[in-house]
Design a protein around this motif. Structure first.
Motif, PDB file in Angstrom:
ATOM      1  N   LYS A  65       0.794  -1.310   0.040  1.00  0.00           N
ATOM      2  CA  LYS A  65      -0.040   0.026   0.057  1.00  0.00           C
ATOM      3  C   LYS A  65       0.902   1.294  -0.132  1.00  0.00           C
ATOM      4  CE  LYS A  65      -3.595   2.193   2.457  1.00  0.00           C
ATOM      5  NZ  LYS A  65      -3.304   3.545   1.974  1.00  0.00           N
ATOM      6  N   GLY A  68       2.352   1.812  -3.471  1.00  0.00           N
ATOM      7  CA  GLY A  68       1.299   2.098  -4.122  1.00  0.00           C
ATOM      8  C   GLY A  68       0.732   3.717  -3.807  1.00  0.00           C
ATOM      9  N   ASP A  69       0.939   4.181  -2.786  1.00  0.00           N
ATOM     10  CA  ASP A  69       1.013   5.670  -2.559  1.00  0.00           C
ATOM     11  C   ASP A  69       2.139   6.396  -3.057  1.00  0.00           C
ATOM     12  OD1 ASP A  69      -1.517   4.996  -1.174  1.00  0.00           O
ATOM     13  OD2 ASP A  69      -0.652   5.158   0.742  1.00  0.00           O
ATOM     14  N   TRP A  70       3.278   5.838  -3.023  1.00  0.00           N
ATOM     15  CA  TRP A  70       4.427   6.491  -3.295  1.00  0.00           C
ATOM     16  C   TRP A  70       4.248   6.570  -5.234  1.00  0.00           C
ATOM     17  CZ3 TRP A  70       8.385   3.205  -0.466  1.00  0.00           C
ATOM     18  CH2 TRP A  70       8.518   3.718   0.915  1.00  0.00           C
ATOM     19  N   ASP A  72       1.438   6.504  -6.773  1.00  0.00           N
ATOM     20  CA  ASP A  72       0.106   7.245  -7.453  1.00  0.00           C
ATOM     21  C   ASP A  72       0.474   8.616  -7.729  1.00  0.00           C
ATOM     22  OD1 ASP A  72      -2.309   7.529  -7.702  1.00  0.00           O
ATOM     23  OD2 ASP A  72      -2.988   8.133  -6.030  1.00  0.00           O
ATOM     24  N   GLY A  73       0.145   9.026  -8.800  1.00  0.00           N
ATOM     25  CA  GLY A  73       0.436  10.261  -9.324  1.00  0.00           C
ATOM     26  C   GLY A  73       1.817  10.504  -9.929  1.00  0.00           C
ATOM     27  N   SER A  74       2.751   9.572  -9.766  1.00  0.00           N
ATOM     28  CA  SER A  74       4.186   9.841 -10.491  1.00  0.00           C
ATOM     29  C   SER A  74       3.992   9.592 -11.890  1.00  0.00           C
ATOM     30  CB  SER A  74       4.956   9.117  -9.682  1.00  0.00           C
ATOM     31  OG  SER A  74       4.808   7.541  -9.920  1.00  0.00           O
ATOM     32  N   THR A  77       2.251   4.646 -13.371  1.00  0.00           N
ATOM     33  CA  THR A  77       1.212   3.600 -14.109  1.00  0.00           C
ATOM     34  C   THR A  77       0.727   4.009 -15.409  1.00  0.00           C
ATOM     35  OG1 THR A  77      -0.430   4.806 -13.008  1.00  0.00           O
ATOM     36  CG2 THR A  77       0.278   3.224 -11.631  1.00  0.00           C
TER      37      THR A  77
END
Length: 83
Positions: A65, A68-70, A72-74, A77
């Motif tokens: 998790k 995934g947070d790190w 996210d938005g980078s 993906t």
């Protein structure tokens, strides 16, 4: 219930592999309960009769998790999807 599960694990282990020590892998809350059982009945459930391991499931879930947070938005993906 934990004590009952330990009894069943011991019976199965001795049936399948006579003379071997059973291994019990549980999450942290059940590990704490199983340790209390070990301390209360050391002759039947002591450290020489059981090997107990803490399962890493919740640690692994928290780590994934965080990753995934790190990410996210980078844009990572998006790059992976377009490949």
């Amino acid at each position: 219930m934990v004590k009952h599960g330990m009894n069943i694990t011991r019976e199965i282990t001795h049936h399948v592999n006579p003379g071997h020590i059973p291994v019990l892998t549980v999450d942290q809350p059940l590990y704490a309960i199983s340790k209390r059982i070990q301390w209360k009945w050391p002759d039947d459930y002591g450290e020489r009769q059981y090997v107990k391991l803490v399962d890493g499931l919740h640690i692994e879930m928290a780590m994934l998790k965080a990753i995934g947070d790190w990410l996210d938005g980078s844009g990572w993906t998006h790059v992976m999807i377009s490949m």
